[in-house]
Motif scaffolding. Structure first.
Motif, PDB file in Angstrom:
ATOM      1  N   LEU A   4      49.225  27.206  43.710  1.00  0.00           N
ATOM      2  CA  LEU A   4      48.065  26.442  43.253  1.00  0.00           C
ATOM      3  C   LEU A   4      47.067  27.383  42.601  1.00  0.00           C
ATOM      4  O   LEU A   4      46.753  28.441  43.168  1.00  0.00           O
ATOM      5  N   VAL A   5      46.575  26.999  41.434  1.00  0.00           N
ATOM      6  CA  VAL A   5      45.599  27.820  40.733  1.00  0.00           C
ATOM      7  C   VAL A   5      44.417  26.945  40.345  1.00  0.00           C
ATOM      8  O   VAL A   5      44.564  25.991  39.558  1.00  0.00           O
ATOM      9  N   GLU A   6      43.248  27.281  40.912  1.00  0.00           N
ATOM     10  CA  GLU A   6      42.028  26.538  40.595  1.00  0.00           C
ATOM     11  C   GLU A   6      41.297  27.186  39.437  1.00  0.00           C
ATOM     12  O   GLU A   6      41.401  28.405  39.220  1.00  0.00           O
ATOM     13  N   SER A   7      40.517  26.381  38.737  1.00  0.00           N
ATOM     14  CA  SER A   7      39.654  26.893  37.675  1.00  0.00           C
ATOM     15  C   SER A   7      38.495  25.916  37.501  1.00  0.00           C
ATOM     16  O   SER A   7      38.508  24.804  38.032  1.00  0.00           O
ATOM     17  N   GLY A   8      37.480  26.374  36.749  1.00  0.00           N
ATOM     18  CA  GLY A   8      36.365  25.491  36.423  1.00  0.00           C
ATOM     19  C   GLY A   8      35.084  25.779  37.168  1.00  0.00           C
ATOM     20  O   GLY A   8      34.065  25.124  36.923  1.00  0.00           O
ATOM     21  N   GLY A   9      35.109  26.735  38.086  1.00  0.00           N
ATOM     22  CA  GLY A   9      33.892  27.056  38.815  1.00  0.00           C
ATOM     23  C   GLY A   9      32.895  27.795  37.947  1.00  0.00           C
ATOM     24  O   GLY A   9      33.180  28.166  36.811  1.00  0.00           O
ATOM     25  N   GLY A 116      45.141  27.228  47.237  1.00  0.00           N
ATOM     26  CA  GLY A 116      44.832  28.069  46.095  1.00  0.00           C
ATOM     27  C   GLY A 116      43.928  29.213  46.510  1.00  0.00           C
ATOM     28  O   GLY A 116      43.537  29.338  47.677  1.00  0.00           O
ATOM     29  N   GLN A 117      43.579  30.039  45.536  1.00  0.00           N
ATOM     30  CA  GLN A 117      42.759  31.218  45.819  1.00  0.00           C
ATOM     31  C   GLN A 117      41.271  30.902  45.866  1.00  0.00           C
ATOM     32  O   GLN A 117      40.481  31.715  46.326  1.00  0.00           O
ATOM     33  N   GLY A 118      40.895  29.729  45.385  1.00  0.00           N
ATOM     34  CA  GLY A 118      39.501  29.313  45.418  1.00  0.00           C
ATOM     35  C   GLY A 118      38.764  29.625  44.131  1.00  0.00           C
ATOM     36  O   GLY A 118      39.115  30.549  43.395  1.00  0.00           O
ATOM     37  N   THR A 119      37.742  28.842  43.862  1.00  0.00           N
ATOM     38  CA  THR A 119      36.869  29.066  42.712  1.00  0.00           C
ATOM     39  C   THR A 119      35.430  28.841  43.157  1.00  0.00           C
ATOM     40  O   THR A 119      35.126  27.876  43.861  1.00  0.00           O
TER      41      THR A 119
END
Length: 125
Positions: A4-9, A116-119
Motif C-alpha cells: 500500500l502506498v499513500e500520497s496526498g498529504g 501503508g507507510q503513512g502520509t
C-alpha cells in the motif's frame, strides 16, 4: 502480500480540503475492506473511515462524519479519502490498511492485515 502506498498529504489551512490516495498492489484479491486510520503525536492510532471493496458501503468515525468521504476505484486498485472542513485536530499521519474481514465497521487496528507507510497531514489554524 499486499503493498500500500499513500500520497496526498501536506500542509493545509483550517477549513480547507485535501484528498489522500492509497494504491494497493500484490495479492489484492484477498482484500474485503480498506480503511483509513490516523495517528497524532503521543496518541494511539485511531480509525477514520472504511469501505467494503466490492459493495462500496462505507463507515465513518463520528469525529469525521459529514466532513470526510471515503471512496474507491476498483479498476485502479485505489482508495481515496476526501477531507473537507479540516480542523487543526485532524493533524496526524494518515495510514491506509487492508482487511480480509467482510466487515465495513472494522474499526480496530488488529482487524487489518497490511498497512501503508503513512502520509502526514498538517492543518494550520
Amino acid at each position: 502480500q499486499v503493498q500500500l502506498v499513500e500520497s496526498g498529504g501536506g500542509l493545509v489551512q483550517a477549513g480547507g480540503s485535501q484528498r489522500l490516495s492509497c494504491v494497493a498492489s500484490g495479492r489484492t484479491f484477498s482484500t474485503y475492506t480498506m480503511g483509513w486510520f490516523r495517528q497524532a503525536p503521543g496518541k494511539e492510532r485511531e480509525f477514520v473511515a472504511a469501505i467494503k471493496w466490492s459493495a462500496g458501503s462505507t463507515y465513518y468515525a463520528d469525529s469525521v462524519k459529514g466532513r470526510f468521504t471515503i471512496s474507491r476505484d476498483t479498476a485502479k486498485n485505489t482508495v481515496y479519502l476526501q477531507m473537507n472542513s479540516l480542523k487543526p485536530e485532524d493533524t496526524a499521519v494518515y495510514y491506509c490498511a487492508t482487511s480480509k474481514l467482510p466487515l465495513v465497521a472494522a474499526t480496530r487496528t488488529d482487524q487489518y492485515d497490511y498497512w501503508g507507510q503513512g502520509t502526514q497531514v498538517t492543518v494550520s489554524s
